[in-house]
Design a protein around this motif. Structure first.
Motif: not given
Length: 321
Positions: A287-313
């Motif tokens: 998680p880096i949302d706070e770092v992104i906002e502290a750098a002066g950016f606004s988050i406009t969209d996002r997605a999750v990319a899992k390596k497999d269905l286990s979600g371990l990575f």
């Protein structure tokens, strides 16, 4: 032209993706079309070359559409091929319920019936024009057919590789998310690693440069690019020292044991990106949302990319402006 809505043609895109990449595919859809869909069929006035996406499989540019198949046959009789040969492909609609799907024999019958109504010479091997037909959203559509070429597959084996590098499918999607419309866009991958994103972006005609502060990998990045007969600029540079301005930056944040960076270093990297880029797409495993906002950016969209269905990575792909 690769991406346009000037002719107001309707395009039907057929998608396929593993469940663990659903979120990433949806973000790529939104980047291209301003909307997404869960049923693996998307209609839009926007034209995109299906070979750009690792998830698009086929596209039909609609010429005729009718609620009734017999009415569609009558429409195809009016098609003027000007002497060109043709072939008709039945495009499977993966969004249909199992009971609604056409079987193999029925699909061949549909292709044959349309072929008999088109005025011209059919050629199954070397046709001048390819047509697609399918049933979508309760109506029949017929039009010019384009099949995706899985270019990203060719890029899986490079002369130089990192075990922690993005997979080529994810890298290609990230490049599309960052630069859906390449025209007049200048992009940079300022922590390019071994060049996985660079190769995908350059293969799609995106104007992108790469840089990295690790002098040991620069030659490897250049060799990877040349291996696929691509041309691209790769520089030895620290992200803090970049002075040119870019429309978009793509940063895959280091995460392995050999590249651990502190919160302060993350902030410094993103602050540097804020200085030289208007838009940022960042890939992260934490998680880096706070770092992104502290750098002066606004988050406009996002997605999750899992390596497999286990979600371990799991990686997050975050769009910032």
């Amino acid at each position: 032209m690769e991406f346009t809505n000037q002719d107001l043609s309707t395009y039907v895109y057929m998608y396929s993706y593993p469940e663990e990449e659903r979120s990433l595919c949806a973000l790529e859809m939104r980047s291209f079309f301003g909307k997404d869909t869960d049923n693996k069929v998307l209609e839009s006035f926007v034209e995109v070359d299906p070979s750009r996406s690792p998830f698009m499989k086929e596209r039909i540019r609609v010429i005729f559409e009718e609620e009734n198949f017999q009415d569609l046959l009558k429409q195809t009789e009016t098609l003027d091929l000007e002497g060109a040969t043709f072939k008709v492909n039945y495009v499977k609609n993966r969004a249909l319920a199992k009971a609604e799907k056409e079987g193999f024999k029925r699909r061949r019958i549909v292709e044959k019936e349309i072929g008999l109504h088109v005025y011209g010479e059919a050629d199954l091997d070397h046709a001048d024009r390819l047509f697609g037909v399918t049933n979508v959203n309760g109506r029949w559509v017929f039009g010019d057919y384009t099949k995706s070429e899985p270019v990203w597959l060719q890029h899986q084996k490079k002369p130089h590789e990192y075990s922690t590098a993005l997979g080529t499918r994810v890298a290609r999607a990230v490049a599309n998310i960052a630069i859906p419309i390449p025209h007049d866009i200048k992009a940079i991958d300022p922590c390019c690693g071994i060049g996985t994103v660079l190769v995908e972006a350059l293969s799609m005609g995106i104007d992108i440069v790469g840089s990295d502060r690790n002098r040991l990998i620069i030659n490897g990045v250049r060799e990877n690019i040349e291996h696929f007969n691509l041309e691209g600029e790769v520089n030895l540079a620290d992200i803090r020292d970049i002075t040119n301005h870019y429309d978009v930056a793509i940063i895959d944040l280091p995460y392995n044991l050999c590249s651990v960076i502190s919160d302060e270093e993350q902030l410094e990297m993103l602050q540097s990106a804020r200085r030289f880029a208007d838009k940022l797409v960042v890939v992260t495993v934490e998680p880096i949302d706070e770092v992104i906002e502290a750098a002066g950016f606004s988050i406009t969209d996002r997605a999750v990319a899992k390596k497999d269905l286990s979600g371990l990575f799991t990686r997050e792909v975050i769009v910032c402006e």
